[in-house]
Design an enzyme around this catalytic site. Structure first.
Site, PDB file in Angstrom:
ATOM      1  N   PHE A  80      23.798  25.754 -19.471  1.00  0.00           N
ATOM      2  CA  PHE A  80      23.213  25.364 -20.607  1.00  0.00           C
ATOM      3  C   PHE A  80      24.014  25.447 -21.520  1.00  0.00           C
ATOM      4  CE2 PHE A  80      19.449  26.294 -18.077  1.00  0.00           C
ATOM      5  CZ  PHE A  80      18.624  24.681 -17.627  1.00  0.00           C
ATOM      6  N   SER A  81      23.885  25.998 -23.148  1.00  0.00           N
ATOM      7  CA  SER A  81      24.385  25.764 -24.425  1.00  0.00           C
ATOM      8  C   SER A  81      25.555  26.154 -23.872  1.00  0.00           C
ATOM      9  CB  SER A  81      23.282  25.349 -25.193  1.00  0.00           C
ATOM     10  OG  SER A  81      23.061  24.294 -25.442  1.00  0.00           O
ATOM     11  N   VAL A  82      26.005  27.379 -23.377  1.00  0.00           N
ATOM     12  CA  VAL A  82      27.628  27.489 -22.975  1.00  0.00           C
ATOM     13  C   VAL A  82      28.423  26.845 -22.915  1.00  0.00           C
ATOM     14  CG1 VAL A  82      28.735  29.688 -21.544  1.00  0.00           C
ATOM     15  CG2 VAL A  82      25.885  30.249 -22.129  1.00  0.00           C
TER      16      VAL A  82
END
Length: 426
Positions: A80-82
């Site tokens: 995801f936002s990593v």
């Protein structure tokens, strides 16, 4: 000088945990193993670097929803936002070569971006999430899964006047802002650039944007949820009527930056979300690969005897912490050049990027420590999930301090090295 001493064998790993760890990190590894107590809890991996050297690389649990396939050295999680941290690092690599300047308007590189009064918005504005372009503004799932269409849509979009000039988390649009900028500079899409600018110089196969190609050593784990949802309000006529209208409001906050029709379905089954290029959200990565990238950043930009980023570049990647709340998520994130901090004194020093569900990649240049934690659970809302890695990082930090005092062993290079991927569409 790193303080490495070959004084004893690495830690004995708890039952079910694979990989290797320096003995100083025994407490960390035990805590990690307890996060995956059975088949229905999925699997994950944890890696730690100290002064540019690997000291923990472990994994456990299951990579599929049924609990029949073990997590392996080359299992990658959708982080995801990593992924935003990966895309940001690509831009920093380009900046190191003089191809982009943070204080130059985006439109100087990407002329189409000047549309609707955006000619003055700088690269720094975008990387600080203050460009006022966080909302999806009625995009459908088919268009959202077309990265070129999304880059074009964002280039043509007007700013949200309520959010412009303030930090307002660009949950999905950040990735297409980065890929549109990078494409304008290099002629290449972000999927290709993550391989060339990150995976290749780091010599790891474990960094991909979207689903790794057939034949790649890295295999994507299945997300455990939301898979069997039949009664959530997202499937009710009333919700489907109201949701797009609420999302279109300038003050809709995080909902407006995330909602699109079919947002649950694209994560179910074979996960069509992975077959797109969504550089803010659909990276597939191993903990080892993410930790190595942040390990270079925490080590003055140097890894494996090579300069991954210049020391000058790394020195400018951490901004001043602020407790001002983000205008979309309403918690302080202190964004600076694509990474965020935790601006509470003593809590997670350094910077990096967390993702939905609790995956994270983090660097602390002050101590030379970096770590990454990835898994395939998506069970509770963001923010509350972050307690997992916040607790882990406390143990990691304590064990790392012990390792620096006593000396430590590096662990072997595990997992597949960089392999050229099959050509992908830009």
């Amino acid at each position: 000088m790193t303080g490495v001493k070959f004084r004893e064998r690495g830690a004995a790993l708890p039952h079910g945990v694979q990989g290797a760890a320096d003995a100083n990190f025994a407490c960390t590894v035990r805590a990690f193993s307890r996060l995956f107590p059975g088949r229905r809890f999925g699997g994950g991996a944890l890696a730690v670097y100290l002064h540019g050297e690997p000291v923990v690389d472990v994994w456990t649990g299951y990579a599929d929803r049924e609990g029949t396939e073990y997590w392996t050295a080359d299992t990658g999680a959708m982080v995801f936002s990593v992924t935003k941290g990966l895309a940001s690092t690509v831009i920093h690599r380009l900046a190191d070569r003089g191809l982009v300047d943070y204080d130059t308007p985006v439109s100087a590189y990407w002329p189409e971006f000047a549309a609707n009064g955006k000619a003055h918005i700088t690269v720094r504005d975008v990387m600080r999430h203050s460009a006022g372009l966080s909302h999806l503004n009625g995009v459908g799932s088919e268009e959202l899964l077309d990265h070129v269409a999304m880059e074009q849509r964002i280039a043509a979009a007007p700013v949200n006047k309520v959010l412009y000039g303030h930090q307002a988390y660009h949950a999905l649009t950040y990735g297409w802002l980065m890929s549109g900028l990078a494409r304008a500079i290099t002629g290449k899409g972000m999927r290709e650039l993550i391989r060339e600018e990150l995976a290749e110089p780091l010599n790891t196969d474990g960094l991909h944007l979207g689903r790794p190609p057939a034949g790649a050593p890295t295999r994507a784990a299945q997300t455990l949820a939301p898979q069997r949802i039949r009664s959530w309000p997202v499937l009710t006529p009333a919700y489907n009527y109201l949701a797009p209208r609420v999302a279109s409001l300038a003050i809709s906050g995080m909902f407006g930056s995330l909602y699109f029709p079919g947002m649950i379905q694209v994560l179910q089954g074979d996960m069509p979300f992975l077959d797109a290029e969504i550089p803010a959200a659909n990276g597939v990565a191993t903990a080892r690969a993410i930790a190595k990238m942040y390990g270079a950043i925490a080590n003055g930009g140097r890894i494996d005897g090579r300069q991954f980023l210049s020391a000058e570049r790394v020195a400018g990647l951490q901004g001043q912490p602020t407790l001002a709340p983000d205008r979309n998520v309403w918690v302080p994130l202190s964004f600076h050049l694509g990474y965020h901090a935790v601006p509470i004194p003593g809590v997670m020093p350094g910077f990096g990027h967390a993702g939905l569900g609790g995956s994270v990649g983090w660097a602390d240049p002050a101590t030379g420590m970096a770590f990454a934690f990835v898994h395939n659970r998506l069970l509770t809302p963001m923010v509350f999930d972050q307690a997992t890695f916040a607790g882990l990082q406390m143990l990691i930090r304590r064990d790392a301090a012990r390792a620096r005092r006593r000396g430590y062993e590096t662990v072997p290079e595990l997992g597949a090295p960089y392999q050229v991927s099959h050509p992908v569409a830009g």
